[in-house]
Design an enzyme around this catalytic site. Structure first.
Site, short mmCIF file in Angstrom:
data_model
loop_
_atom_site.label_atom_id
_atom_site.label_comp_id
_atom_site.label_asym_id
_atom_site.label_seq_id
_atom_site.Cartn_x
_atom_site.Cartn_y
_atom_site.Cartn_z
N PHE A 133 0.86 -1.19 0.00
CA PHE A 133 0.00 0.00 0.00
C PHE A 133 0.90 1.23 0.00
O PHE A 133 1.60 1.49 0.98
CB PHE A 133 -0.85 -0.06 1.27
CG PHE A 133 -1.80 1.08 1.52
CD1 PHE A 133 -3.09 1.07 1.01
CD2 PHE A 133 -1.41 2.16 2.31
CE1 PHE A 133 -3.98 2.10 1.29
CE2 PHE A 133 -2.29 3.20 2.60
CZ PHE A 133 -3.59 3.17 2.08
N GLU A 137 4.92 9.47 1.18
CA GLU A 137 6.00 9.91 0.28
C GLU A 137 7.12 10.51 1.13
O GLU A 137 6.90 10.85 2.30
CB GLU A 137 5.48 10.94 -0.71
CG GLU A 137 4.37 10.35 -1.57
CD GLU A 137 3.90 11.26 -2.68
OE1 GLU A 137 4.39 12.41 -2.78
OE2 GLU A 137 3.04 10.81 -3.47
N PRO A 138 8.31 10.68 0.56
CA PRO A 138 9.41 11.20 1.38
C PRO A 138 9.05 12.53 2.07
O PRO A 138 9.42 12.75 3.22
CB PRO A 138 10.54 11.40 0.36
CG PRO A 138 10.24 10.40 -0.72
CD PRO A 138 8.75 10.31 -0.79
N SER A 142 2.44 12.47 7.62
CA SER A 142 1.19 12.74 8.35
C SER A 142 0.18 13.49 7.50
O SER A 142 -1.02 13.47 7.79
CB SER A 142 1.50 13.57 9.61
OG SER A 142 2.30 12.83 10.50
N ALA A 246 -6.96 -0.94 8.96
CA ALA A 246 -5.67 -1.44 9.44
C ALA A 246 -5.41 -1.00 10.88
O ALA A 246 -4.90 -1.77 11.71
CB ALA A 246 -4.56 -0.95 8.52
N GLY A 344 16.51 -5.56 33.97
CA GLY A 344 17.87 -5.04 34.16
C GLY A 344 18.68 -5.17 32.89
O GLY A 344 18.17 -4.96 31.79
N GLU A 368 0.58 4.43 10.40
CA GLU A 368 -0.90 4.38 10.42
C GLU A 368 -1.48 5.53 11.25
O GLU A 368 -2.39 5.34 12.04
CB GLU A 368 -1.36 3.05 11.02
CG GLU A 368 -0.85 1.86 10.27
CD GLU A 368 -1.77 1.45 9.15
OE1 GLU A 368 -2.86 2.05 9.02
OE2 GLU A 368 -1.39 0.54 8.40
N THR A 370 0.35 8.92 13.31
CA THR A 370 1.19 8.98 14.51
C THR A 370 0.29 9.19 15.74
O THR A 370 -0.88 9.56 15.63
CB THR A 370 2.19 10.15 14.43
OG1 THR A 370 1.44 11.38 14.49
CG2 THR A 370 3.02 10.11 13.15
#
Ligand SMILES: Cc1cc2nc3c(=O)[nH]c(=O)nc-3n(C[C@H](O)[C@H](O)[C@H](O)COP(=O)(O)OP(=O)(O)OC[C@H]3O[C@@H](n4cnc5c(N)ncnc54)[C@H](O)[C@@H]3O)c2cc1C
Length: 389
Positions: A133, A137-138, A142, A246, A344, A368, A370
């Site tokens: 899907f 894009e770069p 959002s 999703a 620990g 999906e 933020t």
């Protein structure tokens, strides 16, 4: 390793039907048998366990809550429980199944032509084809409305140019659903592997979702027939509706990762001794962490179940799903961090699953939608005022 018997503080099992518990048990056993003995090795090597694709198909995981074309037609709680158990194994495995079902099969079923459905849905359901899907894009994550990838009509074809980034299963996909700007608004195109001008390159050096393939897709003068466009998907609402599907699965999946971390921390705290041969579980500050964890898991289980029941009645909308995704992923990430602390130094070793879950959940927190974006969706729902800009 101890046998996983689930986490149920509040008799939530009594709210599931026998059929729902049976589905959960089937996936639980699959994860115990096929995933947990090998996952740390796959994670270390950055390897997607491709041999599991047909096994998961056989078990009906892909598009399990969809109807027709060979899909299992399960209810949304059964589907959620599949996601929960898969993510108890690894978020990368759950991501693969989420993308295949909710982000590729769902849009084809919902928006595709009969020809597209017949061609792709049985193959995707049977794991004979893999889908991806491509929305991000770069320069647009959002805010996908700003996308630059463009499809221009040329007779009976469209010519696509652009780039998609951070695409799960990108380089192994037989079909990519690419969202493009057109003269007619945002539309989705099914672009097949091997189409001239379409290439995929894997993103290396991820500290998260290492057992999942994540790729950059380049589209240079990619020529597809006009019938490759999903006829029913018009505008940004179409990909956003896929994301709602999703995100619903992610809300359940996060519970699985949280359960795995909680269980590991609980067993470790009971066995590990410090100061006068006392188990660290006897210390109040360790108990406080465990009490917080089980409380948050219980709240997350009830939230997921209610959204699932609403979804089965056709009453769950995107803002309900935002609350589920936002709350449950943050809950799981907080639990992974606290569980890491309880172990620990051992908490940073991949002899235990916690650090892997913690790193995975950092991606799940971001993809999906933020955490911040879901905050704004809930904020808009309760105030009526959008605050995205
Ligand atoms: C492992 C992985 C797999 C992925 N798989 C896919 C996939 O299969 N397909 C796909 O299309 N995408 C995929 N993505 C991309 C994912 O959906 C994006 O990363 C996500 O939408 C965030 O976009 P961004 O990374 O560009 O961050 P940005 O949008 O640049 O955000 C960066 C930060 O700014 C904050 N921010 C941005 N705008 C606002 C605002 N208005 N108000 C408040 N805070 C804001 C964000 O919350 C975040 O904290 C994947 C990502 C990862 C990490």
């Amino acid at each position: 390793m101890f046998a996983f018997r689930g986490v149920d503080y509040m008799e939530i099992d009594s709210l599931f039907s026998d059929e729902e518990k049976l589905v959960r048990q089937t996936v639980r056993e699959f994860v115990d048998r096929e995933v947990l003995p090998h996952i740390e090795e796959w994670n270390r090597e950055g390897k997607f366990p491709r041999h599991l694709v047909p096994i998961m198909a056989e078990l009906g995981f892909y598009g399990a809550n969809l109807h027709g074309y060979g899909c299992a037609g399960l209810n949304n709680v059964q589907y959620g429980l599949i996601m929960q158990e898969l993510e108890r194994g690894d978020s990368g495995l759950r991501s693969f199944v989420s993308v295949q079902g909710a982000l590729v099969m769902y849009p084809i079923l919902e928006y595709g032509s009969e020809e597209q459905k017949n061609r792709w849905l049985p193959a995707l359901q049977q794991g004979k084809a893999i889908g991806c899907f491509g929305l991000t894009e770069p320069d647009f994550g959002s805010n996908p409305a700003g996308m630059r990838t463009r499809a221009v009509k040329d007779g009976q074809h469209y010519v696509i140019n652009g780039e998609k980034a951070w695409i799960t299963s990108g380089s192994i996909a037989d079909v990519a659903l690419i969202w493009c700007r057109t003269d007619d608004g945002i539309r989705g195109f099914l672009v097949e592997r091997g189409t001239p001008g379409f290439t995929a390159r894997d993103i290396k050096g991820k500290w998260s979702l290492r057992a999942s393939v994540t790729s950059t897709l380049a589209l240079q003068e990619v020529r597809v027939p006009a019938c490759a466009m999903l006829p029913g998907a018009q505008g940004l609402k179409a990909p956003l509706r896929c994301l709602t599907q999703a995100r619903y699965g992610i809300g359940w999946g996060a519970i699985g990762a949280a359960m795995a971390c909680y269980n590991e921390a609980l067993e470790y705290a009971k066995a590990r001794k410090q100061f006068d041969d006392r188990p660290i579980a006897s210390h109040q500050m360790v108990q406080e962490k465990l009490a917080d964890m089980i409380t948050e898991i219980t709240k997350a289980q009830l939230l997921a179940l209610q959204v699932g029941r609403l979804k089965d009645r056709g009453r769950a909308d995107f803002a309900h799903v935002s609350m589920l995704k936002r709350n449950n992923v943050k809950m799981a990430l907080d639990i992974a961090r606290a569980a890491r602390d309880i172990l620990g130094a051992n908490g940073v070793a991949d002899e235990y699953p916690i650090f892997r879950h913690m790193c995975n959940l950092e991606s799940v927190y971001t993809y999906e939608g933020t955490h911040n974006i879901h905050t704004l969706i809930i904020g808009e729902r309760v105030t009526g005022i959008p605050a995205y800009k």
